[in-house]
Write an enzyme that holds these catalytic residues in place. Structure first.
Site, PDB file in Angstrom:
ATOM      1  N   HIS A  63      -7.709  32.002   4.607  1.00 47.13           N
ATOM      2  CA  HIS A  63      -8.582  30.829   4.540  1.00 47.13           C
ATOM      3  C   HIS A  63      -9.056  30.517   3.126  1.00 47.13           C
ATOM      4  CE1 HIS A  63     -12.689  32.774   4.581  1.00 47.13           C
ATOM      5  NE2 HIS A  63     -12.107  33.715   5.303  1.00 47.13           N
ATOM      6  N   ASP A 164     -13.982  36.770  -0.095  1.00 50.53           N
ATOM      7  CA  ASP A 164     -13.740  36.335   1.282  1.00 50.53           C
ATOM      8  C   ASP A 164     -13.552  34.817   1.248  1.00 50.53           C
ATOM      9  OD1 ASP A 164     -13.777  35.701   3.959  1.00 50.53           O
ATOM     10  OD2 ASP A 164     -15.825  36.347   4.314  1.00 50.53           O
ATOM     11  N   GLU A 194     -12.590  28.239   8.154  1.00 49.97           N
ATOM     12  CA  GLU A 194     -12.602  29.526   8.874  1.00 49.97           C
ATOM     13  C   GLU A 194     -14.020  29.986   9.112  1.00 49.97           C
ATOM     14  OE1 GLU A 194     -12.584  33.958   9.405  1.00 49.97           O
ATOM     15  OE2 GLU A 194     -13.609  32.757   7.910  1.00 49.97           O
ATOM     16  N   GLU A 195     -14.849  29.835   8.091  1.00 50.47           N
ATOM     17  CA  GLU A 195     -16.203  30.412   8.146  1.00 50.47           C
ATOM     18  C   GLU A 195     -17.106  29.726   9.176  1.00 50.47           C
ATOM     19  OE1 GLU A 195     -16.977  33.151   6.880  1.00 50.47           O
ATOM     20  OE2 GLU A 195     -15.703  33.486   5.143  1.00 50.47           O
ATOM     21  N   ASP A 217      -7.160  38.699   5.489  1.00 49.22           N
ATOM     22  CA  ASP A 217      -8.587  38.423   5.244  1.00 49.22           C
ATOM     23  C   ASP A 217      -9.271  39.709   4.789  1.00 49.22           C
ATOM     24  OD1 ASP A 217     -11.101  37.132   5.204  1.00 49.22           O
ATOM     25  OD2 ASP A 217     -10.721  36.101   7.108  1.00 49.22           O
ATOM     26  N   HIS A 303     -20.020  38.524   2.364  1.00 46.01           N
ATOM     27  CA  HIS A 303     -20.990  37.437   2.573  1.00 46.01           C
ATOM     28  C   HIS A 303     -22.250  37.601   1.730  1.00 46.01           C
ATOM     29  CE1 HIS A 303     -19.235  35.359   6.366  1.00 46.01           C
ATOM     30  NE2 HIS A 303     -18.297  35.770   5.544  1.00 46.01           N
TER      31      HIS A 303
HETATM   32 CO    CO Z   1     -16.133  35.373   5.843  1.00 45.11          CO
HETATM   33 ZN    ZN Z   2     -12.876  35.655   5.667  1.00 50.75          ZN
END
Ligand code: CO
Ligand code: ZN
Length: 333
Positions: A63, A164, A194-195, A217, A303
């Site tokens: 992503h 990420d 994606e998130e 990922d 994150h």
């Molecule tokens: Co993420």
């Molecule tokens: Zn991710």
């Protein structure tokens, strides 16, 4: 590779606003692809090879989007109130800096709390863009921001915002570069949104209708103080996902990945992640179902604006993905 990674992570592209990162990746893969297209949701679909006899249609998803913030309104004094885009955790925010898609920079402040250790909810926080009233504020309701944090080179380990999943994008780009020939029809899909719920993967997988697929990922880590019950460490190789919070990998895909890693002497880890999921979940559930798995890059502090990966894991992930795509696949029955 570090240089490309820095360019990828320095780009600001929160979910739904992936234009900048898509342009960068498109330039990077242009010479390597047999066909490139962008679908309605903004997924960048890069094909390599044509399925010949015994060949398989394979979809690989990494992503492009990153977590971010969205302005909900601007108050009379020019402070921007906001909500999260994707998995934004309040305790990671105070003192952080953000950049709106229109270029406006700001810092995250919070209202006073009863106790210094309290972490207020997002609606008790605001973005200060350095103005004193609403009319001087260049942010409007609905404007989107990403976190600002410079790339940090610690040697084998590197730190940045949006590892990420720019690290997955990097692995996909490098695997495409390393893939001299393939008996398969391989679709590298750089997905959007994606998130916020693996949305780009869902529509692109439907359109491509692959025979099998996997995502690339980040996953979590179990090797810093106090971390428990997660058997993945930085530097011990890519993780082959067996399950996460949203998916059970197809055991045949897990088997194929493990056999390929062992045959090519690539170190790997077995991943059982309790929470969170990836694009593979969406791919698994489109049409009448697709066998999927996931190659994970171990990543600390996921994150937060300082996500850390080990480049030896990244290199081994590239080797694994390249090996997976280079030879015939027999998943059995
Ligand atoms: Co993420
Ligand atoms: Zn991710």
């Amino acid at each position: 590779m570090k240089q490309l990674l820095q360019r990828l992570t320095d780009t600001f592209s929160p979910s739904g606003y992936e234009d900048a990162i898509r342009d960068l990746i498109r330039k990077e893969v242009r010479e390597l692809a047999d066909e490139i297209r962008v679908d309605t949701l903004g997924n960048l679909i890069v094909r390599k090879g044509r399925a010949s006899k015994g060949g398989t249609r394979i979809m690989i998803a990494a992503h492009m989007d990153e977590i971010g913030l969205m302005a909900t309104h601007v108050d009379e004094k020019g402070f921007v109130r906001f909500t999260g885009i994707g998995g934004v955790y309040p305790r990671n925010l105070p003192g952080g800096r953000v950049r709106f898609v229109n270029g406006t920079l700001g810092v995250i402040g919070l209202e006073p709390t009863d106790h210094a250790s309290d972490v207020p909810a997002l609606d008790k926080m605001f973005i200060d863009v350095g103005v004193s009233n609403k009319k001087d504020c260049s942010v409007r309701t609905g404007d989107v921001a990403a976190f600002v944090r410079p790339f940090l080179d610690l040697g084998d380990r590197v730190v940045a915002k949006s590892m990420d999943d720019r690290i997955g994008c990097l692995v996909a780009i490098e695997a495409l570069r390393g893939l001299k020939s393939t008996p398969h029809e391989v679709y590298f899909v750089f997905t959007t949104q994606e998130e916020v719920g693996t949305r780009g993967a869902q529509t692109s997988a439907y359109g491509i209708d692959p025979d099998l697929g996997f995502s690339i990922d980040v996953t979590g880590w179990g090797d810093t103080p106090g971390q428990k019950d997660f058997d993945v460490a930085l530097g011990k190789g890519p993780a082959i996902k067996i399950r996460d919070g949203g998916m059970l990998s197809d055991p045949r895909i897990v088997d194929w990945m493990i056999k390929t890693a062992e045959k090519n002497k690539i170190p790997y880890q077995r991943e059982v992640l309790l929470g969170g999921t990836t694009d593979a979940r969406a791919m698994q559930l489109v049409r009448s179902g697709i066998p999927v798995g996931c190659v994970s890059v171990p990543c600390r502090y996921v994150h937060t604006p300082s996500e850390m990966v080990d480049l030896t894991d990244v290199k081994n992930a590239v080797k694994l993905v390249t090996a997976l795509l280079s030879s015939q696949i027999d998943l059995g029955e």
